[in-house]
Design an enzyme around this catalytic site. Structure first.
Site, short mmCIF file in Angstrom:
data_model
loop_
_atom_site.label_atom_id
_atom_site.label_comp_id
_atom_site.label_asym_id
_atom_site.label_seq_id
_atom_site.Cartn_x
_atom_site.Cartn_y
_atom_site.Cartn_z
CG HIS A 275 31.77 22.76 -1.98
ND1 HIS A 275 32.87 23.03 -1.19
CD2 HIS A 275 32.25 22.60 -3.24
CE1 HIS A 275 33.96 23.03 -1.94
NE2 HIS A 275 33.61 22.79 -3.18
CG ASP A 287 37.25 23.96 -4.26
OD1 ASP A 287 36.05 23.74 -4.48
OD2 ASP A 287 38.06 23.07 -3.96
CD GLU A 321 33.14 19.04 -3.61
OE1 GLU A 321 33.38 18.51 -4.70
OE2 GLU A 321 34.01 19.62 -2.92
CD GLU A 322 36.90 20.57 -1.35
OE1 GLU A 322 37.27 19.57 -1.99
OE2 GLU A 322 36.94 21.71 -1.82
CG ASP A 348 32.70 22.79 -6.67
OD1 ASP A 348 33.55 23.61 -6.27
OD2 ASP A 348 32.71 21.59 -6.37
CG HIS A 420 41.85 20.83 -3.45
ND1 HIS A 420 41.72 19.55 -3.95
CD2 HIS A 420 40.59 21.31 -3.31
CE1 HIS A 420 40.43 19.27 -4.09
NE2 HIS A 420 39.73 20.33 -3.72
#
Length: 468
Positions: A275, A287, A321-322, A348, A420
């Site tokens: 992503h 990520d 995606e998030e 991912d 994140h």
């Protein structure tokens, strides 16, 4: 008798031809594997995306730049049939955020708002804390019992190679705000869904939507969550919280793809990717810039062969995606093509070494899989006895529609230290392990693309798993 001998001779000749084909495929796959271990393409893509574009929040100007970057990157690397597929996706933008321990003494708290959280009033809000050590403890509280309180959940996440602790601990973030709101709470703070001991807090999406009743929600770094736990054991705790954010209901996102066209059966497609979007607090290296880079570099190496494999390899840089949406959008745009998508896979979980291969049930005995296992073994990758249960958020729509999926399982032992956060940066990527990922994806996908393996047929013929 003569006919019988003729049939035996024909069968033996066919077996030799099939065997030689697989032997040649194995030689090519091994060469690709070894070349990938020395190739810099994935590193260069990761560096370029994280440096040139930076954080890539859906709906932001940076995400629009990332879309153009993707198109240019695909074309520069020799991909064909490059497509940009737009879909509607409301965007959320973070504003000013702060939190302060008011009692038993004043102290600034380091927080980050959860993705898609609603905002507090402009002046913020202040209330007494109701602290729970686990999500289940909070759920056990009757509706209305937390009226006017700021709920704090301090459930830790367990470190595991396969990242299994994430799903268990992550419920506090995903559903906590809605459940706390049902019980009368006015805000929620959670211990970061993290395996680190850092004060750096972790964001991540929480429940949202027109039919969702939620409350302002944020995450604390691990030490501060533990501090609040100790303070709550001694007496009353008060916190002041301020979160600002805005939503644009008319924003859009994009799935961007490019292909290495198959040489014999180009209408049969293998979909791989990662992503493109990231949270706004870091540069989204692990990520998921590395996932984009690994799958793009793998396909590029295959595309550099003098002759392409039989099937088409399509790399997709998924655009949301998030906070969700790209999986559904991709399936909607490719409904007519679904029967011809023979396999899908997504990278991912960062870029630490791959340790296991998961394949659709019933396929372990196929010659292409046996060859793949032999080629992957020198990379210290084993074949998992269990089929891939969930191969990635962006291909879950394909999986639900019946497309076979594979998993190349990465070591997630440290992934959730940085996931994140503002610490998800290029210096967390280990070049040697990134290259091992590319080597695994390149050799495996080549073998599947140059084979006739039909995972749907093999899965349908496989015996059902025994019941216990």
């Amino acid at each position: 008798m003569r006919l019988f001998r003729t049939l035996l001779t024909a069968a033996a000749t066919t077996a030799l031809l099939v065997g030689s084909v697989h032997a040649q495929d194995a030689v090519t796959a091994e060469k690709l594997r070894d070349k990938a271990l020395l190739d810099r393409t994935a590193w260069d893509i990761t560096e370029d995306l994280t440096t040139t574009i930076g954080p890539r929040l859906v709906g932001s100007p940076a995400m629009a730049r990332a879309k153009d970057w993707s198109v240019a990157k695909f074309k520069a690397l020799g991909f064909t049939n490059v497509k940009v597929e737009e879909f509607a996706k409301p965007s959320w933008t973070r504003g000013e955020e702060s939190a302060q321990l008011v009692a038993p003494y004043p102290m600034k708290l380091n927080i980050v708002g959860l993705g898609r959280t609603v905002a507090t009033p402009p002046e913020g809000l202040e209330a007494e804390v109701a602290l729970f050590r686990t999500y289940d403890e909070m759920i056990a509280a009757p509706e209305g019992s937390l009226k006017g309180k700021i709920v704090v959940i301090t459930q830790p996440m367990v470190r595991a190679q396969d990242g299994a602790g994430y799903g268990v601990a992550g419920i506090s973030r995903r559903a906590g705000p809605v459940e706390a709101a049902k019980r009368g709470a006015i805000a929620l703070l959670i211990r970061s869904i993290s395996t680190s001991d850092s004060t750096v807090p972790h964001t991540g999406v929480t429940a949202f939507g027109d039919d969702v009743v939620s409350i302002p929600s944020a995450a604390l770094g691990v030490p501060e969550a533990e501090q609040l736990e100790r303070l709550a054991a001694k007496g009353a705790v008060r916190i002041k919280l301020k979160l600002a954010s805005t939503v644009d209901p008319k924003a859009v996102a994009w799935n961007i793809s490019g292909e290495i066209r198959g040489s014999q059966t180009p209408d049969e497609v293998i979909v791989i990717g990662g992503h493109l979007d990231s949270w706004d607090v870091g540069t989204g290296a692990l990520d998921d810039a590395t996932g984009v880079a690994i799958t793009t570099a793998a396909a590029k190496l295959i595309g550099d062969l003098p002759k392409h494999p039989k099937r088409t390899i399509r790399v997709v840089m998924f655009g949301s995606e998030e906070s969700g949406g790209s999986a559904e959008a991709y399936v909607d745009a490719h409904k007519a093509e679904l029967p011809k998508i023979v396999l899908a896979g997504e990278s991912d979980t960062g870029a630490d070494r791959i340790y296991a291969l998961q394949i659709p049930k019933g396929s372990s005995g196929h010659p292409a899989i046996k060859t793949a296992v032999r080629v992957l073994t020198p990379l210290n990758i084993y074949l998992d006895r269990l089929p891939s249960p969930h191969a990635g958020s962006d291909i879950e729509g394909l999986e639900a529609a019946g497309v076979p999926v594979i998993g190349l399982k990465q070591d997630a032992s440290r992934y959730f230290d940085y996931h994140h956060t503002m610490d998800d940066t290029l210096n967390k990527v280990r070049p040697g392990e990134l290259a091992q990922n590319v080597a695994a994806w390149t050799s495996f996908i080549y073998l599947m693309a140059d084979s006739d393996i039909d995972f749907r047929v093999l899965s349908a013929a496989a015996p059902a798993a025994p019941s216990h």
